[in-house]
Scaffold this motif. Sequence first.
Motif, PDB file in Angstrom:
ATOM      1  N   TYR A  79     -11.749  11.139   1.629  1.00  0.00           N
ATOM      2  CA  TYR A  79     -12.587  10.994   0.443  1.00  0.00           C
ATOM      3  C   TYR A  79     -11.782  11.038  -0.856  1.00  0.00           C
ATOM      4  O   TYR A  79     -12.347  10.894  -1.931  1.00  0.00           O
ATOM      5  N   ASN A  80     -10.471  11.231  -0.743  1.00  0.00           N
ATOM      6  CA  ASN A  80      -9.626  11.321  -1.930  1.00  0.00           C
ATOM      7  C   ASN A  80      -8.259  10.732  -1.576  1.00  0.00           C
ATOM      8  O   ASN A  80      -7.267  11.451  -1.469  1.00  0.00           O
ATOM      9  N   VAL A  81      -8.227   9.430  -1.387  1.00  0.00           N
ATOM     10  CA  VAL A  81      -7.014   8.744  -0.941  1.00  0.00           C
ATOM     11  C   VAL A  81      -6.096   8.525  -2.143  1.00  0.00           C
ATOM     12  O   VAL A  81      -6.486   7.899  -3.126  1.00  0.00           O
ATOM     13  N   CYS A  82      -4.896   9.033  -2.057  1.00  0.00           N
ATOM     14  CA  CYS A  82      -3.962   8.983  -3.184  1.00  0.00           C
ATOM     15  C   CYS A  82      -2.846   7.982  -2.923  1.00  0.00           C
ATOM     16  O   CYS A  82      -2.455   7.753  -1.776  1.00  0.00           O
ATOM     17  N   PRO A  83      -2.303   7.385  -3.977  1.00  0.00           N
ATOM     18  CA  PRO A  83      -1.102   6.552  -3.829  1.00  0.00           C
ATOM     19  C   PRO A  83       0.031   7.359  -3.202  1.00  0.00           C
ATOM     20  O   PRO A  83       0.076   8.583  -3.300  1.00  0.00           O
ATOM     21  N   GLY A  84       0.949   6.644  -2.567  1.00  0.00           N
ATOM     22  CA  GLY A  84       2.055   7.331  -1.923  1.00  0.00           C
ATOM     23  C   GLY A  84       1.649   8.022  -0.646  1.00  0.00           C
ATOM     24  O   GLY A  84       2.237   9.032  -0.261  1.00  0.00           O
ATOM     25  N   THR A  85       0.634   7.471   0.024  1.00  0.00           N
ATOM     26  CA  THR A  85       0.211   7.957   1.337  1.00  0.00           C
ATOM     27  C   THR A  85      -0.036   6.748   2.239  1.00  0.00           C
ATOM     28  O   THR A  85      -0.090   5.612   1.770  1.00  0.00           O
ATOM     29  N   TRP A  86      -0.194   6.997   3.518  1.00  0.00           N
ATOM     30  CA  TRP A  86      -0.521   5.922   4.457  1.00  0.00           C
ATOM     31  C   TRP A  86      -2.010   5.618   4.363  1.00  0.00           C
ATOM     32  O   TRP A  86      -2.834   6.528   4.363  1.00  0.00           O
ATOM     33  N   ILE A  87      -2.336   4.329   4.282  1.00  0.00           N
ATOM     34  CA  ILE A  87      -3.737   3.916   4.217  1.00  0.00           C
ATOM     35  C   ILE A  87      -4.006   2.859   5.280  1.00  0.00           C
ATOM     36  O   ILE A  87      -3.105   2.142   5.714  1.00  0.00           O
ATOM     37  N   THR A  88      -5.241   2.784   5.697  1.00  0.00           N
ATOM     38  CA  THR A  88      -5.639   1.815   6.721  1.00  0.00           C
ATOM     39  C   THR A  88      -5.744   0.422   6.116  1.00  0.00           C
ATOM     40  O   THR A  88      -6.256   0.246   5.009  1.00  0.00           O
ATOM     41  N   ALA A  89      -5.260  -0.562   6.848  1.00  0.00           N
ATOM     42  CA  ALA A  89      -5.323  -1.946   6.382  1.00  0.00           C
ATOM     43  C   ALA A  89      -5.333  -2.882   7.578  1.00  0.00           C
ATOM     44  O   ALA A  89      -4.934  -2.517   8.686  1.00  0.00           O
ATOM     45  N   ALA A  90      -5.794  -4.110   7.337  1.00  0.00           N
ATOM     46  CA  ALA A  90      -5.741  -5.183   8.335  1.00  0.00           C
ATOM     47  C   ALA A  90      -4.725  -6.201   7.851  1.00  0.00           C
ATOM     48  O   ALA A  90      -4.767  -6.619   6.686  1.00  0.00           O
ATOM     49  N   TRP A  91      -3.822  -6.617   8.729  1.00  0.00           N
ATOM     50  CA  TRP A  91      -2.792  -7.591   8.346  1.00  0.00           C
ATOM     51  C   TRP A  91      -2.110  -8.165   9.581  1.00  0.00           C
ATOM     52  O   TRP A  91      -2.203  -7.622  10.684  1.00  0.00           O
ATOM     53  N   HIS A  92      -1.423  -9.292   9.373  1.00  0.00           N
ATOM     54  CA  HIS A  92      -0.556  -9.876  10.394  1.00  0.00           C
ATOM     55  C   HIS A  92       0.851  -9.372  10.115  1.00  0.00           C
ATOM     56  O   HIS A  92       1.415  -9.640   9.049  1.00  0.00           O
ATOM     57  N   SER A  93       1.432  -8.670  11.066  1.00  0.00           N
ATOM     58  CA  SER A  93       2.702  -7.987  10.820  1.00  0.00           C
ATOM     59  C   SER A  93       3.915  -8.899  10.902  1.00  0.00           C
ATOM     60  O   SER A  93       5.019  -8.490  10.549  1.00  0.00           O
ATOM     61  N   GLY A  94       3.736 -10.143  11.357  1.00  0.00           N
ATOM     62  CA  GLY A  94       4.872 -11.057  11.454  1.00  0.00           C
ATOM     63  C   GLY A  94       4.430 -12.425  11.916  1.00  0.00           C
ATOM     64  O   GLY A  94       3.253 -12.653  12.222  1.00  0.00           O
ATOM     65  N   GLU A  95       5.376 -13.348  11.965  1.00  0.00           N
ATOM     66  CA  GLU A  95       5.087 -14.719  12.381  1.00  0.00           C
ATOM     67  C   GLU A  95       4.489 -14.727  13.782  1.00  0.00           C
ATOM     68  O   GLU A  95       5.097 -14.249  14.734  1.00  0.00           O
ATOM     69  N   GLY A  96       3.281 -15.253  13.907  1.00  0.00           N
ATOM     70  CA  GLY A  96       2.619 -15.341  15.203  1.00  0.00           C
ATOM     71  C   GLY A  96       2.022 -14.042  15.686  1.00  0.00           C
ATOM     72  O   GLY A  96       1.439 -13.994  16.782  1.00  0.00           O
ATOM     73  N   ALA A  97       2.140 -12.974  14.911  1.00  0.00           N
ATOM     74  CA  ALA A  97       1.604 -11.680  15.341  1.00  0.00           C
ATOM     75  C   ALA A  97       0.083 -11.679  15.229  1.00  0.00           C
ATOM     76  O   ALA A  97      -0.477 -12.296  14.325  1.00  0.00           O
ATOM     77  N   PRO A  98      -0.593 -11.000  16.148  1.00  0.00           N
ATOM     78  CA  PRO A  98      -2.053 -10.924  16.057  1.00  0.00           C
ATOM     79  C   PRO A  98      -2.484 -10.060  14.875  1.00  0.00           C
ATOM     80  O   PRO A  98      -1.690  -9.264  14.350  1.00  0.00           O
ATOM     81  N   LEU A  99      -3.709 -10.227  14.483  1.00  0.00           N
ATOM     82  CA  LEU A  99      -4.255  -9.397  13.419  1.00  0.00           C
ATOM     83  C   LEU A  99      -4.264  -7.940  13.873  1.00  0.00           C
ATOM     84  O   LEU A  99      -4.711  -7.628  14.974  1.00  0.00           O
ATOM     85  N   ALA A 100      -3.748  -7.071  13.024  1.00  0.00           N
ATOM     86  CA  ALA A 100      -3.660  -5.655  13.376  1.00  0.00           C
ATOM     87  C   ALA A 100      -4.435  -4.826  12.368  1.00  0.00           C
ATOM     88  O   ALA A 100      -4.519  -5.167  11.190  1.00  0.00           O
ATOM     89  N   LEU A 101      -5.005  -3.731  12.844  1.00  0.00           N
ATOM     90  CA  LEU A 101      -5.600  -2.727  11.976  1.00  0.00           C
ATOM     91  C   LEU A 101      -4.761  -1.476  12.143  1.00  0.00           C
ATOM     92  O   LEU A 101      -4.742  -0.870  13.208  1.00  0.00           O
ATOM     93  N   GLY A 102      -4.016  -1.151  11.103  1.00  0.00           N
ATOM     94  CA  GLY A 102      -3.096  -0.033  11.213  1.00  0.00           C
ATOM     95  C   GLY A 102      -2.841   0.602   9.862  1.00  0.00           C
ATOM     96  O   GLY A 102      -3.706   0.573   8.983  1.00  0.00           O
ATOM     97  N   GLN A 103      -1.635   1.140   9.696  1.00  0.00           N
ATOM     98  CA  GLN A 103      -1.311   1.912   8.502  1.00  0.00           C
ATOM     99  C   GLN A 103      -0.232   1.218   7.665  1.00  0.00           C
ATOM    100  O   GLN A 103       0.783   0.763   8.193  1.00  0.00           O
ATOM    101  N   LEU A 104      -0.490   1.147   6.369  1.00  0.00           N
ATOM    102  CA  LEU A 104       0.488   0.676   5.401  1.00  0.00           C
ATOM    103  C   LEU A 104       0.714   1.785   4.372  1.00  0.00           C
ATOM    104  O   LEU A 104      -0.220   2.506   4.016  1.00  0.00           O
ATOM    105  N   TRP A 105       1.948   1.883   3.893  1.00  0.00           N
ATOM    106  CA  TRP A 105       2.251   2.842   2.841  1.00  0.00           C
ATOM    107  C   TRP A 105       1.728   2.280   1.525  1.00  0.00           C
ATOM    108  O   TRP A 105       1.992   1.131   1.184  1.00  0.00           O
ATOM    109  N   TRP A 106       0.963   3.096   0.766  1.00  0.00           N
ATOM    110  CA  TRP A 106       0.403   2.625  -0.489  1.00  0.00           C
ATOM    111  C   TRP A 106       1.451   2.783  -1.585  1.00  0.00           C
ATOM    112  O   TRP A 106       1.535   3.787  -2.268  1.00  0.00           O
ATOM    113  N   GLY A 107       2.255   1.742  -1.713  1.00  0.00           N
ATOM    114  CA  GLY A 107       3.367   1.684  -2.652  1.00  0.00           C
ATOM    115  C   GLY A 107       4.214   0.483  -2.273  1.00  0.00           C
ATOM    116  O   GLY A 107       4.749   0.417  -1.162  1.00  0.00           O
ATOM    117  N   TYR A 108       4.295  -0.484  -3.158  1.00  0.00           N
ATOM    118  CA  TYR A 108       4.914  -1.773  -2.854  1.00  0.00           C
ATOM    119  C   TYR A 108       6.320  -1.837  -3.450  1.00  0.00           C
ATOM    120  O   TYR A 108       6.504  -1.723  -4.664  1.00  0.00           O
TER     121      TYR A 108
END
Length: 198
Positions: free
Chosen positions: A7-36
């Motif tokens: 309920y209080n998601v802060c930058p600089g933490t792992w957050i849930t996201a959907a993305w393709h992790s690489g060429e030909g990779a299936p759609l994944a629901l996992g964790q990305l670090w919130w900081g680019y």
Amino acid sequence: MPTSPRYNVCPGTWITAAWHSGEGAPLALGQLWWGYRPHWATGKAPEPINAKSEGVATSRYFRSAFARHRCLVPADGWYEWLALLDGKQPHYITRADREPLWLAGIWTERPDGNPGCAILTEPARGAAAEIHDRMPLALDDDSLAPWLDPHMTDREALRGAVHHLDDELLTHWPVSRRVNRPANDDASLIEPADDEMG
């Protein structure tokens, strides 16, 4: 992946996201670090948590990710702060129908080898504009598939296929100022509070 709601998601933490992790990779629901920060960035390169939608396709820092590394961040809502005489009052912004939001993002491989992301923002619309001048880019349901399509790399084609959520679906209410402390993370944070006593 987290097993309980946050309920209080802060930058600089792992957050849930959907993305393709690489060429030909299936759609994944996992964790990305919130900081680019791209893997090629050095020294004191910035680590933004947001990227303005108006320039993300042309910015050297973001354009490669915009073309090939887009992601979606699921959320029930977000917080913004309204300036009052006695300080800033947090508000919770969400869908009036309580359906989930899908926030447009971009991701990159960070220098440490982990994937990191930034959430796109746009000028605030609808109820959100009553609180702040910008807001996350929330997409409508028909835009989710094209946004995640790694083969759709043309900027104009993407612009024609992707649309933001109808601003009439947004609502907000004041919440407790307990949300100002990252250590507080419970369901009471999104409950309505008096706008002068929150």
